[in-house]
Design a protein around this motif. Structure first.
Motif, mmCIF file in Angstrom:
data_model
loop_
_atom_site.group_PDB
_atom_site.id
_atom_site.type_symbol
_atom_site.label_atom_id
_atom_site.label_comp_id
_atom_site.label_asym_id
_atom_site.label_seq_id
_atom_site.Cartn_x
_atom_site.Cartn_y
_atom_site.Cartn_z
ATOM 1 N N UNK A 39 0.829 -1.208 0.000
ATOM 2 C CA UNK A 39 0.000 0.000 0.000
ATOM 3 C C UNK A 39 0.860 1.254 0.000
ATOM 4 N N UNK A 40 0.335 2.317 -0.611
ATOM 5 C CA UNK A 40 1.086 3.558 -0.732
ATOM 6 C C UNK A 40 0.802 4.478 0.446
ATOM 7 N N UNK A 41 1.768 5.335 0.743
ATOM 8 C CA UNK A 41 1.598 6.362 1.756
ATOM 9 C C UNK A 41 1.070 7.626 1.090
ATOM 10 N N UNK A 42 0.136 8.287 1.754
ATOM 11 C CA UNK A 42 -0.278 9.630 1.372
ATOM 12 C C UNK A 42 -0.045 10.529 2.576
ATOM 13 N N UNK A 43 0.738 11.583 2.361
ATOM 14 C CA UNK A 43 1.095 12.445 3.481
ATOM 15 C C UNK A 43 1.063 13.901 3.039
ATOM 16 N N UNK A 44 0.758 14.775 3.980
ATOM 17 C CA UNK A 44 0.754 16.205 3.690
ATOM 18 C C UNK A 44 1.247 16.968 4.911
ATOM 19 N N UNK A 45 1.819 18.136 4.642
ATOM 20 C CA UNK A 45 2.320 19.011 5.701
ATOM 21 C C UNK A 45 2.046 20.450 5.296
ATOM 22 N N UNK A 46 1.455 21.206 6.196
ATOM 23 C CA UNK A 46 1.161 22.614 5.948
ATOM 24 C C UNK A 46 1.802 23.456 7.044
ATOM 25 N N UNK A 47 2.651 24.403 6.635
ATOM 26 C CA UNK A 47 3.338 25.278 7.572
ATOM 27 C C UNK A 47 3.037 26.728 7.229
ATOM 28 N N UNK A 48 2.901 27.541 8.254
ATOM 29 C CA UNK A 48 2.727 28.979 8.054
ATOM 30 C C UNK A 48 3.604 29.727 9.051
ATOM 31 N N UNK A 49 4.269 30.758 8.560
ATOM 32 C CA UNK A 49 5.179 31.563 9.377
ATOM 33 C C UNK A 49 4.697 33.014 9.373
ATOM 34 N N UNK A 50 4.863 33.687 10.503
ATOM 35 C CA UNK A 50 4.437 35.079 10.622
ATOM 36 C C UNK A 50 5.443 35.848 11.464
ATOM 37 N N UNK A 51 5.611 37.130 11.132
ATOM 38 C CA UNK A 51 6.490 38.000 11.909
ATOM 39 C C UNK A 51 5.801 38.381 13.213
ATOM 40 N N UNK A 52 6.512 38.168 14.296
ATOM 41 C CA UNK A 52 6.023 38.542 15.621
ATOM 42 C C UNK A 52 7.089 39.413 16.275
ATOM 43 N N UNK A 53 6.962 40.727 16.070
ATOM 44 C CA UNK A 53 8.003 41.622 16.551
ATOM 45 C C UNK A 53 9.278 41.407 15.752
#
Length: 291
Positions: free
Chosen positions: A14-28
């Protein structure tokens, strides 16, 4: 997707299905990882700050390789003024596909003034692998990005050649709101292709890499200065091109080599020379590169 020449009677895992979501923001004065969502075996380590306010993150794929039928989706968004550095701890291995294609799709989105260093380690394409790599980068005005991709055809350390299989690489770099791409490339390579030996192709070399640097600092003078440092010999060669559209510019560095170690060292030197002109931040080699 099943390769047409592969017998349908052979059992495949069986195959793997994977996902990753990243978000970056300026904090000071610091960039924060404000969103981290994953599905399947695709993770990110705890953010680190070896350069003060710049956020460093390492993407992990615990299976350690991509097999036939696997599908990986990586999405990254950097908000206005954020600066993120993304790396991987080791090479990505593309295993024998058992007739099925495997895919990795990367989508990078930068808001105004955001900065990104996209620095994954190389892809190693095993014999009889069918690999599809896709990268899309979209930048708002004032954003800058430096990134690379490197591919090793065959497991050189084990003496294995890439005698069967296919490799597809699609890359699109565009400005937000523009219908035209600043750079668009779609490449397909078969293991038995004559291009692998042709002087106008890979010329018998099994390591290839591309580095892109997009930003206001991608000037003709910077391109010329980088070109003067590049080697051109039988086992390692490189060239740089400058592209411009609507007052936005990028530098494109192409590298061919016989050994990944030499190609990696050249790419690191190029990134080190480009980082301050492109991002306004001095280069600081990653600790991962020394391990």
């Amino acid at each position: 997707m099943r390769h047409p020449d592969f017998p349908s009677t052979v059992a495949v895992p069986p195959a793997w299905e994977a996902s990753l979501r990243l978000a970056f923001a300026a904090r000071g004065e610091r960039t924060a990882l404000v969103e981290r969502r994953h599905r399947g075996p695709l993770l990110v380590q705890k953010p680190l700050y070896p350069e003060g306010g710049i956020c460093h993150a390492v993407i992990l794929h615990p299976p350690a390789g991509i097999a036939g039928g696997d599908s990986l989706e990586i999405g990254l968004a950097a908000g206005a003024g954020a600066h993120a550095v993304i790396a991987t701890p080791g090479a990505t291995k593309w295993y024998k596909s058992l007739g099925r294609a495997a895919a990795q799709r990367v989508t990078l989105e930068l808001d105004a003034g955001a900065r990104l260093d996209w620095l994954p380690q190389e892809n190693i394409v095993f014999d009889d692998a069918h690999a599809c790599l896709s990268t899309t980068l979209t930048l708002a005005p004032g954003a800058s990005a430096i990134g690379w991709d490197a591919v090793v055809l065959g497991r050189q350390a084990s003496g294995e050649t890439w005698a069967r299989g296919t490799l597809r690489m699609d890359t699109r770099i565009a400005l937000a709101g523009s219908r035209r791409a600043l750079w668009l490339e779609s490449a397909r390579l078969d293991a038995g292709s004559a291009l692998r030996r042709a002087p106008a192709g890979l010329d018998g070399l099994n390591v290839m890499a591309t580095l892109w640097a997009v930003g206001e600092g991608a000037t003709p003078a910077l391109a010329e200065a980088l070109a003067e440092t590049l080697p051109y010999r039988a086992d390692l060669r490189a060239g740089v091109t400058r592209l411009e559209q609507d007052s936005h510019a990028m530098l494109l560095l192409r590298v061919l080599g016989a050994r990944m170690e030499d190609v990696r060292a050249l790419m690191v030197r190029a990134w080190s020379a480009l980082r301050e002109p492109i991002h306004g931040v001095p280069a600081r080699p990653l600790r991962l590169w020394a391990t």
